[in-house]
Design a protein around this motif. Sequence first.
Motif, mmCIF file in Angstrom:
data_model
loop_
_atom_site.group_PDB
_atom_site.id
_atom_site.type_symbol
_atom_site.label_atom_id
_atom_site.label_comp_id
_atom_site.label_asym_id
_atom_site.label_seq_id
_atom_site.Cartn_x
_atom_site.Cartn_y
_atom_site.Cartn_z
ATOM 1 N N LEU A 78 -4.355 -3.640 -13.240
ATOM 2 C CA LEU A 78 -3.074 -3.032 -12.886
ATOM 3 C C LEU A 78 -3.255 -1.609 -12.378
ATOM 4 O O LEU A 78 -2.582 -1.165 -11.463
ATOM 5 N N ARG A 79 -4.187 -0.910 -13.006
ATOM 6 C CA ARG A 79 -4.447 0.462 -12.608
ATOM 7 C C ARG A 79 -4.926 0.524 -11.156
ATOM 8 O O ARG A 79 -4.523 1.381 -10.391
ATOM 9 N N GLU A 81 -4.302 -1.661 -8.879
ATOM 10 C CA GLU A 81 -3.163 -2.017 -8.040
ATOM 11 C C GLU A 81 -2.289 -0.778 -7.826
ATOM 12 O O GLU A 81 -1.889 -0.471 -6.703
ATOM 13 N N TYR A 82 -2.058 -0.086 -8.905
ATOM 14 C CA TYR A 82 -1.259 1.139 -8.853
ATOM 15 C C TYR A 82 -1.908 2.158 -7.922
ATOM 16 O O TYR A 82 -1.245 2.793 -7.094
ATOM 17 N N ASP A 84 -3.774 1.555 -5.402
ATOM 18 C CA ASP A 84 -3.544 1.114 -4.027
ATOM 19 C C ASP A 84 -2.198 1.622 -3.520
ATOM 20 O O ASP A 84 -2.094 2.142 -2.415
ATOM 21 N N TYR A 85 -1.177 1.432 -4.345
ATOM 22 C CA TYR A 85 0.158 1.835 -3.917
ATOM 23 C C TYR A 85 0.275 3.337 -3.783
ATOM 24 O O TYR A 85 0.911 3.844 -2.866
ATOM 25 N N ARG A 86 -0.351 4.049 -4.686
ATOM 26 C CA ARG A 86 -0.333 5.516 -4.594
ATOM 27 C C ARG A 86 -0.934 5.947 -3.274
ATOM 28 O O ARG A 86 -0.424 6.823 -2.594
ATOM 29 N N LEU A 88 -1.099 4.313 -0.571
ATOM 30 C CA LEU A 88 -0.221 3.956 0.545
ATOM 31 C C LEU A 88 0.890 4.974 0.750
ATOM 32 O O LEU A 88 1.164 5.383 1.863
ATOM 33 N N PHE A 89 1.513 5.352 -0.358
ATOM 34 C CA PHE A 89 2.730 6.143 -0.219
ATOM 35 C C PHE A 89 2.535 7.642 -0.320
ATOM 36 O O PHE A 89 3.416 8.393 0.037
ATOM 37 N N GLN A 90 1.425 8.062 -0.836
ATOM 38 C CA GLN A 90 1.259 9.513 -0.880
ATOM 39 C C GLN A 90 -0.110 9.959 -0.428
ATOM 40 O O GLN A 90 -0.673 10.886 -0.972
ATOM 41 N N TYR B 82 5.847 -0.421 -5.983
ATOM 42 C CA TYR B 82 5.268 0.876 -6.343
ATOM 43 C C TYR B 82 6.068 1.510 -7.481
ATOM 44 O O TYR B 82 5.501 2.044 -8.438
ATOM 45 N N TYR B 85 5.135 0.056 -10.804
ATOM 46 C CA TYR B 85 3.881 0.560 -11.346
ATOM 47 C C TYR B 85 4.020 1.986 -11.842
ATOM 48 O O TYR B 85 3.462 2.359 -12.859
ATOM 49 N N PHE B 89 3.101 3.396 -15.647
ATOM 50 C CA PHE B 89 2.045 4.337 -15.991
ATOM 51 C C PHE B 89 2.497 5.767 -16.239
ATOM 52 O O PHE B 89 1.760 6.556 -16.771
ATOM 53 N N GLU B 144 9.069 12.097 0.474
ATOM 54 C CA GLU B 144 8.542 10.822 0.006
ATOM 55 C C GLU B 144 8.841 10.643 -1.487
ATOM 56 O O GLU B 144 9.185 9.565 -1.952
#
Lengths: 226, 226
Positions: A78-79, A81-82, A84-86, A88-90, B82, B85, B89, B144
């Motif tokens: 999960l970490r 995955e998280y 990855d999203y971080r 992407l967005f920041q 996102y 997640y 966390f 963002e």
Amino acid sequence: MPAGAAPEDKELLKQLAKIGGLHDYVYTSSGELAEKLQVSQQTASRKILELLDAGLIVRRMGTRKQLIRLSPSGVEVLRREYADYRALFQSGEGISVRGRIVAGLGEGRYYIGREGYRKAFGKLLGFDPYPGTLNVEVEPLDREKVAEVKDMDGLMIQEFQAEGRTFGAVKCFRAEIQGVEAAAIFPLRSHHTNVIELISPHFLREKLELADGAEVTVRIEIGQRA
Amino acid sequence: MPAGAAPEDKELLKQLAKIGGLHDYVYTSSGELAEKLQVSQQTASRKILELLDAGLIVRRMGTRKQLIRLSPSGVEVLRREYADYRALFQSGEGISVRGRIVAGLGEGRYYIGREGYRKAFGKLLGFDPYPGTLNVEVEPLDREKVAEVKDMDGLMIQEFQAEGRTFGAVKCFRAEIQGVEAAAIFPLRSHHTNVIELISPHFLREKLELADGAEVTVRIEIGQRA
DNA sequence: ATTACTATAGTGCGAGTAA
DNA sequence: TTTACTCGCACTATAGTAA
């Protein structure tokens, strides 16, 4: 490789995490999980068995229902995955953590003294590191952030052989402490998140006049490539 | 409901986002995506068609390969993921954004004057709001973050009928500006992220001596329930 | 109540291939 | 080269049910 979990596996892990399975056992049933996943009770039951088999969760059976929690590798999935999203967005941003200076055990000085590491740092970061590390004990609330950063893509130094032994791989991130250039280094072996080790072209402790216990803010750059 | 995307759909969206499909068209092929997803070219092709059908991506065919990007609802799916997640966390924390005071158009004052909203705010937040809003134009780099917050669970005011018209639903988050209690309010209809509207038990502009253009930091609490 | 086995129905995968 | 169709087969989900 725990990152290789299938999308549906991640989904079940996420649902378990949502009801508290990240930090402790949760009392739940295959039927309950089936609802959350929009599948039948039988399918949920089978998926639980699969995750158990893959070592991503652990459980204790109750007489009715069961106690389930994520295993360390489940949390790791999960970490990632998280992370990855971080990314992407920041991307391009950085994160800041607060902490205080602590005395090291002299290990940093030893390792950074090895030619293999020194050359690798120079090549990767573009500076010749001062032969020592500055250790920052991270404020408890910010330790989660450190764990996140460690999962992101960083600048890697591969393990190498020298002097008849193996020196482990290290992940680095460009960083800045009180406005001075530095890099945070994380030995891949270690999973600590309470202390950050910094290297720098400067003798940070002197340049910044830092005594043990001094409060500092470290900004770590994320989403970077070599 | 775009959040109802299947786990595999999210996986393809994520892979597309990773290669830049969040912000622009990316030139790629079903074969390339197949590799990233660890499936056959045929399956990747079919999945692309499914996402197109679901309106989660848009594309323009090339003579070879194709140009694909995420649609607004595709982006929304990933954003929600996102947010999930982040809630897992870093629950209980908050985020800070910087910005400067701007003049409102008087709409805030109008809406907050309506009894339905005033009572709802009072019940939800525990204070009787000053009859006006303070508008903060968010620094571009922090926009963002605002978009992220808007996707998280917040305190909801449902839409209601009064005075012969409909007043839309609003999502609120407890917040703080320069140490003073406030709440950030987001009309569900609007998708703006460049301006935050704040309400407070105090007349913020006077209490904090804020002129238009003044720089402020707003801290928004996340991961809260009523 | 539960979990989870067995048998069957259904869905999705990928090989082959046309355009 | 691509995309994406058809079709056979395997895998996966669910119904039924035992423990």
